[in-house]
Design a protein around this motif. Structure first.
Motif, PDB file in Angstrom:
ATOM      1  N   LEU A   1      30.395  39.579 -21.448  1.00 48.78           N
ATOM      2  CA  LEU A   1      29.673  40.125 -22.607  1.00 48.78           C
ATOM      3  C   LEU A   1      28.248  39.580 -22.671  1.00 48.78           C
ATOM      4  CD1 LEU A   1      32.340  40.032 -25.457  1.00 48.78           C
ATOM      5  CD2 LEU A   1      31.198  42.062 -24.577  1.00 48.78           C
ATOM      6  N   GLN A   2      28.089  38.320 -22.251  1.00 46.77           N
ATOM      7  CA  GLN A   2      26.762  37.695 -22.324  1.00 46.77           C
ATOM      8  C   GLN A   2      25.858  38.108 -21.178  1.00 46.77           C
ATOM      9  OE1 GLN A   2      27.133  33.384 -22.872  1.00 46.77           O
ATOM     10  NE2 GLN A   2      29.070  33.779 -23.864  1.00 46.77           N
ATOM     11  N   LYS A   3      26.451  38.467 -20.023  1.00 45.69           N
ATOM     12  CA  LYS A   3      25.642  38.751 -18.834  1.00 45.69           C
ATOM     13  C   LYS A   3      26.006  40.091 -18.211  1.00 45.69           C
ATOM     14  CE  LYS A   3      25.833  33.841 -17.768  1.00 45.69           C
ATOM     15  NZ  LYS A   3      26.512  32.879 -16.890  1.00 45.69           N
ATOM     16  N   PRO A   4      25.626  41.201 -18.872  1.00 51.86           N
ATOM     17  CA  PRO A   4      26.005  42.514 -18.307  1.00 51.86           C
ATOM     18  C   PRO A   4      25.379  42.768 -16.933  1.00 51.86           C
ATOM     19  CG  PRO A   4      24.513  42.765 -20.179  1.00 51.86           C
ATOM     20  CD  PRO A   4      24.893  41.323 -20.129  1.00 51.86           C
ATOM     21  N   GLY A   5      24.162  42.253 -16.727  1.00 56.62           N
ATOM     22  CA  GLY A   5      23.498  42.473 -15.433  1.00 56.62           C
ATOM     23  C   GLY A   5      24.242  41.796 -14.298  1.00 56.62           C
TER      24      GLY A   5
END
Lengths: 151, 169
Positions: A25-29
């Motif tokens: 959720l924090q790092k979609p990339g």
């Protein structure tokens, strides 16, 4: 007895899905890159999947832990786990040396037999909450109890 | 409560209800995803750019936080790969320019200043393919310890790290 087995499986499965979604959720990339390493998802679907899959895991995890739409959540959890098993197995067959992206988007477990067995274990844990009529205390039970006391 | 009461009756595996619940949850997931995508400042573009994912970099990426720590330690040399005249825009203090268009001249100017064993961190304006291309050319000249700053100078600026011509926070 079976009720508490179902309850335990529900909590463990829900907890695993909740833990799994946190980093994604924090790092979609970074998660999109982790999905891309499997070479299974077309680029048109890569970013929607990188945004949507952690939210699916979050909602399935919450539904299992709190017992809301529990059997549907268990069914989605089982389907997701089967998809993960197929993805990991296909990566193994193709000899891809990648990290699974299951819990951590950077690093994490390398794809391998251990990971496959772990996901089979998770699939087994999804079955009691899916098939048992009663799998422990649920929010819906509390609602019914409240309605009963009012009526 | 016994097992017979807790499980579905044998031979009657009714999946209709879980299927309907799964559909309801899927609708909720779609709605939450759409709202989250619309509200997130760091959202990805709806359609992925294949060139970004297919790009195989010629040097590993280094995160800004880690690069700032190495800058403070003074162990690494920073290389500005952005095209254009030197000093026209703010850059990392102490960095040296090695540009695509003037690669050989820039390297010649630095002949007495850097050796192939020096650890270098390449940065640009976030254009990874350009920084990677220069890393490949440096590798071909024998430079072995190369890293590319993830996010380029913008990420460096966002981290509050020092820049020429700009006062610190």
């Amino acid at each position: 007895m079976m009720r508490w087995v179902g309850f335990g499986c529900r909590l463990v499965t829900g907890g695993i899905f909740l833990f799994a979604c946190l980093d994604k959720l924090q790092k979609p990339g970074a998660f999109a890159a982790a999905i891309d390493h499997y070479h299974l998802v077309p680029y048109a679907l890569l970013h929607p999947m990188a945004h949507g899959l952690p939210i699916l895991e979050l909602i399935v995890g919450l539904a299992l832990v709190f017992g809301v739409l529990r059997r549907g959540a268990a069914m989605l959890a089982a389907v997701l786990t089967v998809i993960f098993i197929v993805a990991i197995a296909s990566a193994l067959v193709r000899g891809l040396d990648i990290s699974c992206g299951c819990f951590h988007t950077d690093g994490g477990h390398a794809v391998g037999i251990t990971l496959l067995l772990r996901d089979f274990g998770l699939l087994v844990l999804c079955l009691p909450p899916l098939f048992f009529r009663d799998a422990g205390p649920e929010l819906s039970h509390l609602r019914k109890m409240a309605a009963g006391s009012n009526g | 409560m016994g097992a017979s009461a807790a499980t579905s009756p044998p031979g009657k595996l009714n999946l209709r209800r879980p299927l309907m619940e799964a559909c309801a949850l899927s609708v909720i997931v779609l709605a939450v995803t759409a709202v989250s995508w619309a509200l997130r400042p760091d959202r990805l573009p709806l359609s992925a750019d294949p060139t970004f994912y297919k790009l195989e970099l010629d040097a590993p990426l280094i995160a800004t936080k880690q690069a700032v720590a190495l800058y403070d330690a003074g162990t690494h040399l920073f290389v500005d790969t952005r095209p254009g005249p030197i000093g026209a825009t703010p850059t990392i203090p102490g960095s040296v320019p090695i540009r695509q268009d003037s690669f050989d001249d820039d390297l010649l100017d630095l002949f007495d200043f850097i050796t192939p064993e020096d650890p270098l961190i390449l940065f640009g304006d976030g254009n990874l393919s350009l920084a990677s291309s220069i890393a490949a050319r440096l590798k071909a000249r024998g430079y072995v310890d190369l890293e590319i700053l993830s996010g380029g100078l913008e990420a460096w600026r966002a981290a509050g790290a020092p820049l020429t011509g700009e006062s610190g926070p």
